[in-house]
Design a protein around this motif. Sequence first.
Motif, PDB file in Angstrom:
ATOM      1  N   ASP A  85      33.648  76.506  69.689  1.00 55.84           N
ATOM      2  CA  ASP A  85      34.119  77.890  69.734  1.00 55.84           C
ATOM      3  C   ASP A  85      32.928  78.827  69.876  1.00 55.84           C
ATOM      4  O   ASP A  85      31.882  78.584  69.270  1.00 55.84           O
ATOM      5  N   PRO A  86      33.072  79.894  70.662  1.00 60.62           N
ATOM      6  CA  PRO A  86      34.277  80.237  71.414  1.00 60.62           C
ATOM      7  C   PRO A  86      34.418  79.360  72.649  1.00 60.62           C
ATOM      8  O   PRO A  86      33.476  78.689  73.067  1.00 60.62           O
ATOM      9  N   VAL A  87      35.599  79.396  73.258  1.00 59.72           N
ATOM     10  CA  VAL A  87      35.805  78.693  74.519  1.00 59.72           C
ATOM     11  C   VAL A  87      35.029  79.424  75.607  1.00 59.72           C
ATOM     12  O   VAL A  87      35.138  80.640  75.743  1.00 59.72           O
ATOM     13  N   LYS A  88      34.213  78.669  76.356  1.00 60.70           N
ATOM     14  CA  LYS A  88      33.458  79.244  77.466  1.00 60.70           C
ATOM     15  C   LYS A  88      34.192  78.935  78.762  1.00 60.70           C
ATOM     16  O   LYS A  88      34.327  77.774  79.133  1.00 60.70           O
ATOM     17  N   VAL A  89      34.689  79.954  79.432  1.00 60.66           N
ATOM     18  CA  VAL A  89      35.415  79.763  80.687  1.00 60.66           C
ATOM     19  C   VAL A  89      34.411  79.884  81.835  1.00 60.66           C
ATOM     20  O   VAL A  89      33.816  80.938  82.041  1.00 60.66           O
ATOM     21  N   CYS A  90      34.222  78.787  82.553  1.00 57.58           N
ATOM     22  CA  CYS A  90      33.255  78.730  83.652  1.00 57.58           C
ATOM     23  C   CYS A  90      33.979  78.470  84.968  1.00 57.58           C
ATOM     24  O   CYS A  90      35.126  78.027  84.985  1.00 57.58           O
ATOM     25  N   HIS A  91      33.293  78.742  86.052  1.00 55.28           N
ATOM     26  CA  HIS A  91      33.794  78.354  87.366  1.00 55.28           C
ATOM     27  C   HIS A  91      32.820  77.334  87.908  1.00 55.28           C
ATOM     28  O   HIS A  91      31.698  77.666  88.293  1.00 55.28           O
ATOM     29  N   ASN A  92      33.250  76.055  87.898  1.00 55.86           N
ATOM     30  CA  ASN A  92      32.384  74.914  88.194  1.00 55.86           C
ATOM     31  C   ASN A  92      31.456  74.668  87.013  1.00 55.86           C
ATOM     32  O   ASN A  92      30.233  74.842  87.098  1.00 55.86           O
ATOM     33  N   ILE A 115      38.281  73.667  88.860  1.00 58.90           N
ATOM     34  CA  ILE A 115      39.143  72.497  88.746  1.00 58.90           C
ATOM     35  C   ILE A 115      40.601  72.935  88.685  1.00 58.90           C
ATOM     36  O   ILE A 115      41.468  72.354  89.350  1.00 58.90           O
ATOM     37  N   ALA A 116      40.882  73.953  87.877  1.00 60.58           N
ATOM     38  CA  ALA A 116      42.254  74.447  87.747  1.00 60.58           C
ATOM     39  C   ALA A 116      42.794  74.892  89.100  1.00 60.58           C
ATOM     40  O   ALA A 116      43.942  74.607  89.458  1.00 60.58           O
ATOM     41  N   ALA A 117      41.973  75.600  89.870  1.00 59.41           N
ATOM     42  CA  ALA A 117      42.413  76.086  91.178  1.00 59.41           C
ATOM     43  C   ALA A 117      42.750  74.936  92.111  1.00 59.41           C
ATOM     44  O   ALA A 117      43.740  74.977  92.854  1.00 59.41           O
ATOM     45  N   ALA A 118      41.928  73.889  92.082  1.00 65.96           N
ATOM     46  CA  ALA A 118      42.188  72.721  92.933  1.00 65.96           C
ATOM     47  C   ALA A 118      43.509  72.060  92.548  1.00 65.96           C
ATOM     48  O   ALA A 118      44.310  71.686  93.415  1.00 65.96           O
ATOM     49  N   LEU A 119      43.756  71.916  91.245  1.00 69.63           N
ATOM     50  CA  LEU A 119      45.002  71.302  90.798  1.00 69.63           C
ATOM     51  C   LEU A 119      46.219  72.157  91.156  1.00 69.63           C
ATOM     52  O   LEU A 119      47.296  71.624  91.430  1.00 69.63           O
ATOM     53  N   LEU A 120      46.032  73.460  91.176  1.00 67.47           N
ATOM     54  CA  LEU A 120      47.136  74.360  91.507  1.00 67.47           C
ATOM     55  C   LEU A 120      47.364  74.486  93.006  1.00 67.47           C
ATOM     56  O   LEU A 120      48.269  75.198  93.442  1.00 67.47           O
ATOM     57  N   TRP A 159      20.894  92.055  89.653  1.00 67.26           N
ATOM     58  CA  TRP A 159      21.810  90.957  89.344  1.00 67.26           C
ATOM     59  C   TRP A 159      23.099  91.457  88.694  1.00 67.26           C
ATOM     60  O   TRP A 159      24.150  90.826  88.813  1.00 67.26           O
ATOM     61  N   VAL A 160      23.029  92.569  87.989  1.00 65.81           N
ATOM     62  CA  VAL A 160      24.144  93.016  87.143  1.00 65.81           C
ATOM     63  C   VAL A 160      25.505  93.040  87.845  1.00 65.81           C
ATOM     64  O   VAL A 160      26.454  92.391  87.383  1.00 65.81           O
ATOM     65  N   PRO A 161      25.682  93.789  88.955  1.00 69.36           N
ATOM     66  CA  PRO A 161      27.029  93.882  89.542  1.00 69.36           C
ATOM     67  C   PRO A 161      27.548  92.566  90.097  1.00 69.36           C
ATOM     68  O   PRO A 161      28.761  92.358  90.164  1.00 69.36           O
ATOM     69  N   TYR A 162      26.654  91.673  90.465  1.00 73.58           N
ATOM     70  CA  TYR A 162      27.056  90.367  90.992  1.00 73.58           C
ATOM     71  C   TYR A 162      27.350  89.389  89.846  1.00 73.58           C
ATOM     72  O   TYR A 162      28.421  88.787  89.779  1.00 73.58           O
ATOM     73  N   ALA A 163      26.378  89.234  88.961  1.00 73.23           N
ATOM     74  CA  ALA A 163      26.479  88.214  87.917  1.00 73.23           C
ATOM     75  C   ALA A 163      27.549  88.543  86.879  1.00 73.23           C
ATOM     76  O   ALA A 163      28.350  87.682  86.500  1.00 73.23           O
ATOM     77  N   ALA A 164      27.591  89.787  86.412  1.00 72.65           N
ATOM     78  CA  ALA A 164      28.587  90.149  85.411  1.00 72.65           C
ATOM     79  C   ALA A 164      29.996  90.023  85.976  1.00 72.65           C
ATOM     80  O   ALA A 164      30.934  89.626  85.272  1.00 72.65           O
ATOM     81  N   ALA A 165      30.138  90.352  87.265  1.00 71.66           N
ATOM     82  CA  ALA A 165      31.453  90.213  87.903  1.00 71.66           C
ATOM     83  C   ALA A 165      31.894  88.757  87.938  1.00 71.66           C
ATOM     84  O   ALA A 165      33.086  88.457  87.794  1.00 71.66           O
ATOM     85  N   ASP A 166      30.957  87.836  88.142  1.00 70.24           N
ATOM     86  CA  ASP A 166      31.312  86.420  88.164  1.00 70.24           C
ATOM     87  C   ASP A 166      31.948  85.986  86.850  1.00 70.24           C
ATOM     88  O   ASP A 166      32.975  85.292  86.829  1.00 70.24           O
ATOM     89  N   ALA A 167      31.333  86.368  85.745  1.00 72.46           N
ATOM     90  CA  ALA A 167      31.895  86.008  84.438  1.00 72.46           C
ATOM     91  C   ALA A 167      33.233  86.693  84.209  1.00 72.46           C
ATOM     92  O   ALA A 167      34.185  86.080  83.696  1.00 72.46           O
ATOM     93  N   ASP A 168      33.331  87.943  84.615  1.00 70.09           N
ATOM     94  CA  ASP A 168      34.563  88.706  84.442  1.00 70.09           C
ATOM     95  C   ASP A 168      35.707  88.124  85.274  1.00 70.09           C
ATOM     96  O   ASP A 168      36.815  87.885  84.772  1.00 70.09           O
ATOM     97  N   MET A 169      35.451  87.882  86.565  1.00 71.50           N
ATOM     98  CA  MET A 169      36.495  87.347  87.443  1.00 71.50           C
ATOM     99  C   MET A 169      36.940  85.958  86.990  1.00 71.50           C
ATOM    100  O   MET A 169      38.125  85.615  87.066  1.00 71.50           O
ATOM    101  N   THR A 170      35.990  85.166  86.524  1.00 63.73           N
ATOM    102  CA  THR A 170      36.331  83.822  86.048  1.00 63.73           C
ATOM    103  C   THR A 170      37.312  83.889  84.885  1.00 63.73           C
ATOM    104  O   THR A 170      38.307  83.151  84.843  1.00 63.73           O
ATOM    105  N   LEU A 171      37.059  84.785  83.957  1.00 65.69           N
ATOM    106  CA  LEU A 171      37.953  84.923  82.807  1.00 65.69           C
ATOM    107  C   LEU A 171      39.317  85.471  83.228  1.00 65.69           C
ATOM    108  O   LEU A 171      40.355  85.036  82.715  1.00 65.69           O
ATOM    109  N   ARG A 172      39.326  86.412  84.159  1.00 69.53           N
ATOM    110  CA  ARG A 172      40.598  86.941  84.654  1.00 69.53           C
ATOM    111  C   ARG A 172      41.423  85.833  85.313  1.00 69.53           C
ATOM    112  O   ARG A 172      42.642  85.743  85.107  1.00 69.53           O
ATOM    113  N   LEU A 173      40.770  85.008  86.114  1.00 68.89           N
ATOM    114  CA  LEU A 173      41.483  83.911  86.777  1.00 68.89           C
ATOM    115  C   LEU A 173      42.075  82.949  85.753  1.00 68.89           C
ATOM    116  O   LEU A 173      43.220  82.497  85.884  1.00 68.89           O
ATOM    117  N   TRP A 174      41.310  82.626  84.717  1.00 67.44           N
ATOM    118  CA  TRP A 174      41.784  81.668  83.729  1.00 67.44           C
ATOM    119  C   TRP A 174      43.016  82.177  82.993  1.00 67.44           C
ATOM    120  O   TRP A 174      43.914  81.396  82.658  1.00 67.44           O
TER     121      TRP A 174
END
Length: 266
Positions: A85-92, A115-120, A159-174
């Motif tokens: 804990d906490p759960v870390k939501v990653c993309h790849n 992985i979730a996207a591939a299964l879906l 890096w901020v607008p690119y990298a922070a968005a990656d973490a944000d979008m990943t969590l939204r997708l999950w």
Amino acid sequence: WLPYRLGTHGEAAALMGRERQVGFDIETTDEVVAGVFYPHRQRCLGYSVAAHPHGADARCNERCVAFYVPGVPSREVADKLRARDPVKVCHNAKFELTVLRNHGIELAGYEDTKIAAALLGYQATGLKSLSLEVLGLKQMTLDEVRRGRRTEEVTAEEWVPYAAADADMTLRLWRGFEPRLADEGLTPLYREFELPLVPVLADAERRGVLLDVGPLAELGARLRRKREAIAGHLERWFPGVNLNSYAQLREVVFGTHAGWKAVSVG
């Protein structure tokens, strides 16, 4: 969009200490060997953390937070990454796991939206493609951040607008993918087979796999002959089919393509 910003290791540790689930992403060097990018050769340049507090609207609510922290995770953050804990939501997650191990940090308690996207059933499982297709949000690309430079030359602020968005979008997708996996009966496959393979594949990629090339070459020749025979049958049954086209093969297996008719070969 959220007010993405630079953060500190202390802020990251505090956020991971109070949230049950966070988006997590890392940025790395871009060393290439013989034209190949090997994750186990890369160094972490920084990481991003995102959180959507309970009850917050993940579509851009001001209560959501996402920031980029330059540098390798501190000891306190590393302890959070090693914990369940906490759960870390990653993309790849295999990539994050591999690069963190380069710094002696283990990653545990993670989910993987790729992985979730591939299964879906998504054909394109890259984060930028999914953000646009699923969330309707167009992200900045790595090329737009680099502008012809090496990743080590990109400043923390850039890096901020690119990298922070990656973490944000990943969590939204999950938040959308997790209930869909359950609804479609895919959760056991995801949790019992796919996720446990992540560290196995990471280890195999780092250490390599020993192959007996003799029998492997014989197997390859046998499979080529079998493929040629199948191709001949398909050409008779479905004139013009392209074995290298996934879309056409899918039509052959699951439907009837316009103009293709099964013919008697007996």
